[in-house]
Write an enzyme that holds these catalytic residues in place. Structure first.
Site, PDB file in Angstrom:
ATOM      1  N   GLU A  49       1.017  -1.250   0.067  1.00 60.26           N
ATOM      2  CA  GLU A  49      -0.007   0.152  -0.196  1.00 60.26           C
ATOM      3  C   GLU A  49       1.037   1.138   0.201  1.00 60.26           C
ATOM      4  OE1 GLU A  49      -4.230   0.394   2.223  1.00 60.26           O
ATOM      5  OE2 GLU A  49      -2.631   1.293   3.581  1.00 60.26           O
ATOM      6  N   ASP A  60      -5.645  10.628   8.576  1.00 59.65           N
ATOM      7  CA  ASP A  60      -4.203  10.000   9.190  1.00 59.65           C
ATOM      8  C   ASP A  60      -3.936  10.840  10.335  1.00 59.65           C
ATOM      9  OD1 ASP A  60      -3.649   8.190   6.917  1.00 59.65           O
ATOM     10  OD2 ASP A  60      -3.530   9.958   5.686  1.00 59.65           O
TER      11      ASP A  60
END
Length: 280
Positions: A49, A60
């Site tokens: 990823e 995030d």
């Protein structure tokens, strides 16, 4: 069959689970990314990823936010990330690569151009955090036209109707966010995750990957007991951050961490699947 489907099917037939590490492209130095990708595969990663750095990574936590900031200092763009995948493909034709990021850079490039260039570079799937399925039709059509998988997120709070919608829209695998919060959060409730995945499996045959909050070999092994894939991001990126001043160490220490995760996952009791993919 896509590379993602092929590796997921092969692992299921072996009674193993996919290990998917996340790294941010260009962090901490652009030259680190491709050699690190190869090293991660060598030490047990099944799918990679690759984060596309973005200035406002809302999903995030601080660890990955700082990784994006380090990459952006080197002016890493979506075009640069695709070039990295293309370079990776010079030596590795089989390991699936999923891009994870945000919609803005893709919209700037345009859906059709992005899908075409991503496919040409060797990308296999894309997870766009801030693109809900209700608004993704044009993007999905462009992706499907190039044979690319569109991966969506589900959360602990996702109701049944949302699960059905994502199950219908997604391809490749579904990414289950195991925590209520951003990447890097703690307090993973394994029993709660297992129960939610059981519910989701009632609506899809796609593999289910679990990410957020998996930071140790022990946690990876626990999740591997009921998930099809274990996704590890902040724990990887944090180690990279600690060695940012000595990036050569990243190429040995981070793959060694992945090897420990792989070993722990492979020691977990699993149920192999038949050739059709059904669990025995």
């Amino acid at each position: 069959m896509s590379r993602i489907a092929e590796i997921m099917q092969a692992l299921q037939q072996q009674g193993r689970r996919a290990l998917i590490p996340y790294i941010a492209a260009g962090d901490p130095e652009p030259w680190v990314t491709v050699p690190l990708m190869h090293a991660l595969v060598k030490h047990g990663a099944d799918i990679l990823e690759l984060g596309v750095p973005f200035s406002d990574p809302m999903a995030d936590g601080p660890v990955i936010q700082r990784a994006a900031e380090r990459a952006l200092k080197h002016k890493i763009s979506l075009t640069n990330v695709l070039a990295m995948v293309h370079e990776f493909r010079d030596k590795d034709k089989t390991t699936p690569v999923v891009l994870m990021g945000y919609l803005n850079p893709i919209e700037v490039m345009g859906y059709a151009r992005f899908a075409k260039e991503a496919a040409a570079a060797g990308v296999d799937g894309v997870l766009t955090v801030d693109l809900p399925p209700e608004e993704a039709h044009g993007f999905q059509q462009a992706m499907k036209g190039q044979g690319l998988d569109t991966i969506f997120l589900l959360a602990p709070t996702s109701p049944t109707e949302r699960i059905k919608l994502i199950a219908k829209a997604a391809s490749g695998f579904i990414y289950y966010v195991s925590l209520r919060g951003v990447t890097g959060a703690a307090n993973l409730d394994v029993r709660e995750v297992a129960a939610k995945l059981k519910e989701i499996r009632g609506h899809t045959k796609l593999p289910l990957g679990v990410g957020f909050g998996i930071g140790s070999p022990e946690a990876a092994a626990q999740v591997a007991e009921f998930a099809d894939a274990v996704i590890v991001g902040s724990a990887v990126v944090k180690r990279m951050e600690e060695m940012a001043a000595k990036p050569d160490k990243i190429l040995t220490e981070v793959p060694a961490f992945i090897a420990r995760l792989r070993e722990a996952m492979d020691q977990t009791t699993r149920t192999p699947t038949s050739a059709t993919g059904a669990r025995r």
